[in-house]
Design an enzyme around this catalytic site. Structure first.
Site, short mmCIF file in Angstrom:
data_model
loop_
_atom_site.label_atom_id
_atom_site.label_comp_id
_atom_site.label_asym_id
_atom_site.label_seq_id
_atom_site.Cartn_x
_atom_site.Cartn_y
_atom_site.Cartn_z
N GLU A 133 -37.33 16.24 3.30
CA GLU A 133 -38.23 15.90 2.65
C GLU A 133 -39.10 14.55 3.29
OE1 GLU A 133 -37.35 13.88 -1.34
OE2 GLU A 133 -39.41 14.48 -1.94
N HIS B 246 -37.83 16.25 -18.85
CA HIS B 246 -38.60 16.01 -17.47
C HIS B 246 -39.57 17.08 -17.49
CE1 HIS B 246 -38.90 15.75 -13.07
NE2 HIS B 246 -38.83 17.13 -13.00
N LYS C 58 -40.11 27.58 -3.80
CA LYS C 58 -39.56 26.45 -3.55
C LYS C 58 -38.86 26.42 -2.18
CE LYS C 58 -36.65 22.60 -4.40
NZ LYS C 58 -36.18 21.70 -5.52
N GLU D 215 -42.01 23.68 -14.23
CA GLU D 215 -42.02 23.88 -12.79
C GLU D 215 -42.48 24.98 -12.02
OE1 GLU D 215 -40.95 20.79 -11.08
OE2 GLU D 215 -39.93 19.84 -12.17
N HIS E 267 -45.47 14.72 -10.27
CA HIS E 267 -44.29 13.77 -10.73
C HIS E 267 -44.34 12.35 -10.51
CE1 HIS E 267 -42.27 17.58 -10.42
NE2 HIS E 267 -40.89 17.32 -10.67
N ASN F 22 -43.64 17.49 -5.22
CA ASN F 22 -43.89 16.13 -6.05
C ASN F 22 -45.08 16.18 -6.89
OD1 ASN F 22 -41.40 15.12 -5.52
ND2 ASN F 22 -42.18 13.92 -3.69
N ARG G 200 -42.27 18.77 1.98
CA ARG G 200 -41.61 18.88 0.83
C ARG G 200 -42.31 18.21 -0.19
NH1 ARG G 200 -34.94 19.56 0.20
NH2 ARG G 200 -35.02 19.64 -2.07
N HIS H 27 -42.86 11.09 -13.62
CA HIS H 27 -41.75 10.25 -13.56
C HIS H 27 -41.92 8.93 -14.55
CE1 HIS H 27 -39.66 11.94 -9.88
NE2 HIS H 27 -39.23 12.67 -10.91
N LYS I 254 -30.21 18.99 -2.74
CA LYS I 254 -30.19 17.87 -3.15
C LYS I 254 -28.95 17.74 -4.11
CE LYS I 254 -35.02 16.21 -2.49
NZ LYS I 254 -36.03 15.74 -3.28
N ARG J 133 -14.24 15.01 2.23
CA ARG J 133 -15.19 14.86 3.28
C ARG J 133 -16.40 16.05 3.19
NH1 ARG J 133 -11.37 12.70 6.15
NH2 ARG J 133 -11.42 10.45 6.20
N1 LIG Z 1 -31.45 18.58 -7.11
C1 LIG Z 1 -32.48 18.91 -7.26
O1 LIG Z 1 -33.38 19.20 -6.34
C2 LIG Z 1 -33.30 18.71 -8.70
C3 LIG Z 1 -34.57 19.21 -9.08
C4 LIG Z 1 -34.95 19.35 -10.25
C5 LIG Z 1 -34.00 18.45 -11.13
N2 LIG Z 1 -32.92 18.31 -11.00
C6 LIG Z 1 -32.16 17.36 -11.78
O2 LIG Z 1 -31.58 18.65 -12.97
C7 LIG Z 1 -31.50 17.93 -13.92
C8 LIG Z 1 -32.16 18.56 -15.18
O3 LIG Z 1 -31.57 19.81 -15.43
P1 LIG Z 1 -31.74 20.61 -16.60
O4 LIG Z 1 -33.12 20.62 -17.15
O5 LIG Z 1 -31.15 22.03 -16.36
O6 LIG Z 1 -30.73 19.83 -17.70
P2 LIG Z 1 -29.28 20.14 -18.24
O7 LIG Z 1 -28.29 20.45 -16.84
O8 LIG Z 1 -28.98 18.93 -18.74
O9 LIG Z 1 -29.21 21.44 -19.07
C9 LIG Z 1 -29.97 21.02 -20.28
C10 LIG Z 1 -29.40 21.70 -21.58
O10 LIG Z 1 -29.16 23.01 -21.65
C11 LIG Z 1 -27.71 23.31 -21.89
N3 LIG Z 1 -27.59 24.53 -21.21
C12 LIG Z 1 -27.52 25.01 -19.79
N4 LIG Z 1 -27.48 26.15 -19.76
C13 LIG Z 1 -27.47 26.69 -20.99
C14 LIG Z 1 -27.68 27.88 -21.42
N5 LIG Z 1 -27.82 29.20 -20.55
N6 LIG Z 1 -27.47 28.12 -22.73
C15 LIG Z 1 -27.57 27.25 -23.51
N7 LIG Z 1 -27.70 26.04 -23.12
C16 LIG Z 1 -27.55 25.87 -22.11
C17 LIG Z 1 -27.11 22.28 -21.30
O11 LIG Z 1 -25.74 21.99 -21.62
C18 LIG Z 1 -27.96 20.96 -21.62
O12 LIG Z 1 -27.59 20.58 -22.73
C19 LIG Z 1 -31.88 16.17 -13.87
O13 LIG Z 1 -30.57 15.61 -13.80
C20 LIG Z 1 -32.59 16.46 -12.69
O14 LIG Z 1 -32.46 15.09 -12.01
C21 LIG Z 1 -32.33 18.22 -9.73
ZN LIG Z 2 -39.41 18.39 -11.26
#
Ligand SMILES: NC(=O)c1ccc[n+]([C@@H]2O[C@H](COP(=O)([O-])OP(=O)(O)OC[C@H]3O[C@@H](n4cnc5c(N)ncnc54)[C@H](O)[C@@H]3O)[C@@H](O)[C@H]2O)c1
Ligand SMILES: [Zn+2]
Length: 362
Positions: free
Chosen positions: A232, A259, A222, A178, A243, A240, A236, A247, A136, A114
Site C-alpha cells: 500500500e 461496511h 483486486k 466492493e 472509503h 480506497n 493500492r 469510514h 492484510k 513466529r
Molecule cells: N484484510 C483485508 O484486506 C480486509 C478487506 C476488507 C475487509 N476486511 C475486514 O473484513 C471484516 C468484514 O468481513 P465480513 O463482511 O465478511 O464480516 P463477517 O466476517 O462478520 O461476516 C458477516 C456475518 O456473516 C456470517 N456468515 C459468514 N459466512 C456466512 C455464510 N456463508 N452463510 C451465512 N452466514 C455467514 C458471519 O458469521 C457474520 O455474522 C471487517 O472486519 C473488515 O475489517 C478486511
Molecule cells: Zn472496503
C-alpha cells in the site's frame, strides 16, 4: 467451471463445490502435520464438518460471530487453543468464514511460532472479493479498527460460491458494494455485471455460474492492484475509493451501518468530490448512484448521523488524512482512475469536501 486467478504468489480458485477440495489443495500448497480450522459460531456449524472431512483429522477453534470479536483477546484464545491441541511449527491454519475470521485467523497464523502458513476459505461475498486477497491480517482495538496486525500472505484462497446460498441478503448487498467499487476503478462492464448479476443475487437469487464469474473477475481486479503494490505505497490506494467518506459514515453510525453500506454512500460522495475538484467526469456519480440503488444499497448519508462537522472529525482522525489535508482516490471515468501523477490519491481542500457532503444527506 473452475476459474483460477494466478496474479499473486498464491492461487485463488473460484469453483462451485470447492469446499470439498480444501484438503486436496491444502496438501499441495501447504502440507502439514496438523491442520487447524479457525471459524466463527455461525459458519462452523454450516461448513466446518465438510472442510474437516477433506483434511482427515483437524483441530477446530471458533470465535463468536461478529466484528466485536475481532480482538486481541480472541487472537489470544485462538492461539492458546492451537497450543492446547498440540499444534506446532508444522501446523497450518485454515480460515473458514467472513472477513472477521480471515483477519483474525490470518493474524494467528502470522504470529503463531513466529508465522505458520494459512489458507483462506472465505464464506461471505465481501471476504471473497476483498478481505481474503492481499495479505492484510489483524484485529481491532478500542482505539480503532485494524490497528494491530501484520502482512501475511495466504498459501491459497479457495472460493466456493455455493456457500453464499446461506448468506443473508443484507450481507450479499454489502459485499456487492466492493464489487461495484472494482468496476468503478477498473472495468465499466464489470460494474454493469455487478448491478445485473449481483443485483439478482442480492434479491434472493442463487449462487449460479454468472455469480461465480462475477466473483472471479472482482478477485482478478483486486489481485492485479495488489500484485503491483502489496504494501500500500501507491496504486493500492485506488482500492480506497469510497472509503475516506465511507469510514467516517461507518464510524459515525457506531458501526450500525454495514461496511458495504457505508462504502456505497462514500463512493457516490467521493465521485462528487472528484467532480467538483475537476478530476471526475460528471456522469460517474449518477451512474454509481443508480447502480447502487438498484442493488438496494444506500447512497445518501442518514440524517441521524449528525452533521457534516461530525463526519469531518472522523475523516481527519482517519489515517488517510495526510499533512492535515484529506486525500481521495477517485475515478476519472467509470473503469479508469484519476491521480496517477500524484500517487493515486489526490488532496482536496476542506471547503470543497464540505460543500459536497452538505448535499449528500438524506
Ligand atoms: N484484510 C483485508 O484486506 C480486509 C478487506 C476488507 C475487509 N476486511 C475486514 O473484513 C471484516 C468484514 O468481513 P465480513 O463482511 O465478511 O464480516 P463477517 O466476517 O462478520 O461476516 C458477516 C456475518 O456473516 C456470517 N456468515 C459468514 N459466512 C456466512 C455464510 N456463508 N452463510 C451465512 N452466514 C455467514 C458471519 O458469521 C457474520 O455474522 C471487517 O472486519 C473488515 O475489517 C478486511
Ligand atoms: Zn472496503
Amino acid at each position: 467451471v473452475t476459474r483460477t486467478v494466478r496474479l499473486l504468489d498464491y492461487e485463488i480458485t473460484v469453483d462451485a463445490g470447492a469446499l470439498d477440495r480444501v484438503g486436496a489443495i491444502a496438501r499441495t500448497v501447504a502440507p502439514a502435520h496438523r491442520y487447524a480450522i479457525i471459524s466463527d459460531e455461525t459458519v462452523a456449524p454450516l461448513y466446518a464438518d465438510r472442510v474437516r472431512r477433506t483434511l482427515g483429522e483437524a483441530v477446530l477453534a471458533t470465535i463468536p460471530a461478529g466484528e466485536q470479536f475481532k480482538t486481541r483477546e480472541h487472537w489470544a484464545d485462538l492461539s492458546d487453543a492451537l497450543l492446547a491441541a498440540g499444534c506446532g511449527r508444522d501446523a497450518v491454519v485454515i480460515a473458514l468464514g467472513g472477513g472477521v475470521v480471515g483477519d483474525v485467523a490470518g493474524f494467528v497464523a502470522a504470529t503463531f511460532m513466529r508465522g505458520i502458513p494459512f489458507i483462506q476459505v472465505p464464506t461471505t461475498l465481501l471476504a471473497m472479493v476483498d478481505a481474503s486477497v492481499g495479505g492484510k491480517t489483524g484485529v481491532d482495538t478500542p482505539h480503532g479498527k485494524n490497528l494491530i496486525g501484520a502482512f501475511h500472505q495466504p498459501r491459497a484462497v479457495i472460493i466456493d460460491p455455493l456457500v453464499l446460498e446461506s448468506l443473508p441478503d443484507a450481507q450479499r448487498r454489502a459485499g456487492l458494494a466492493e464489487v461495484v467499487k472494482h468496476g468503478a476503478i477498473a472495468d465499466a462492464s464489470h460494474l454493469a455485471d455487478a448491478v445485473a448479476v449481483g443485483g439478482a443475487f442480492a434479491r434472493g437469487g442463487h449462487a449460479d455460474d454468472a455469480l461465480a464469474a462475477l466473483i472471479a473477475r472482482s478477485v482478478e481486479i483486486k489481485a492485479s492492484v495488489v500484485s503491483v503494490d502489496e504494501r500500500e505505497k501507491g496504486l493500492r490506494q485506488v482500492l480506497n475509493f469510497g472509503h475516506t467518506v465511507g469510514h467516517a459514515v461507518e464510524a459515525a453510525s457506531q458501526y450500525r451501518l454495514l461496511h458495504g453500506e457505508a462504502i456505497a454512500i462514500g463512493m457516490v460522495a467521493e465521485a462528487r468530490v472528484g467532480e467538483v475538484a475537476g478530476m471526475t467526469s460528471p456522469e460517474v456519480a449518477g451512474a454509481l448512484e443508480s447502480g447502487l440503488e438498484s442493488i438496494g444499497l444506500p447512497t445518501r448519508i442518514p440524517a441521524e448521523l449528525g452533521d457534516t462537522d461530525v463526519l469531518f472529525s472522523y475523516m481527519h482522525a482517519d489515517k488517510k488524512a495526510r499533512r492535515g489535508r484529506l486525500a481521495f482516490a477517485v475515478p476519472h471515468r467509470i473503469g479508469e482512475m484519476a491521480g496517477a501523477a500524484s500517487g493515486w490519491a489526490v488532496e482536496v481542500d476542506d471547503a470543497t469536501v464540505r460543500r459536497v457532503l452538505a448535499e449528500r444527506w438524506k
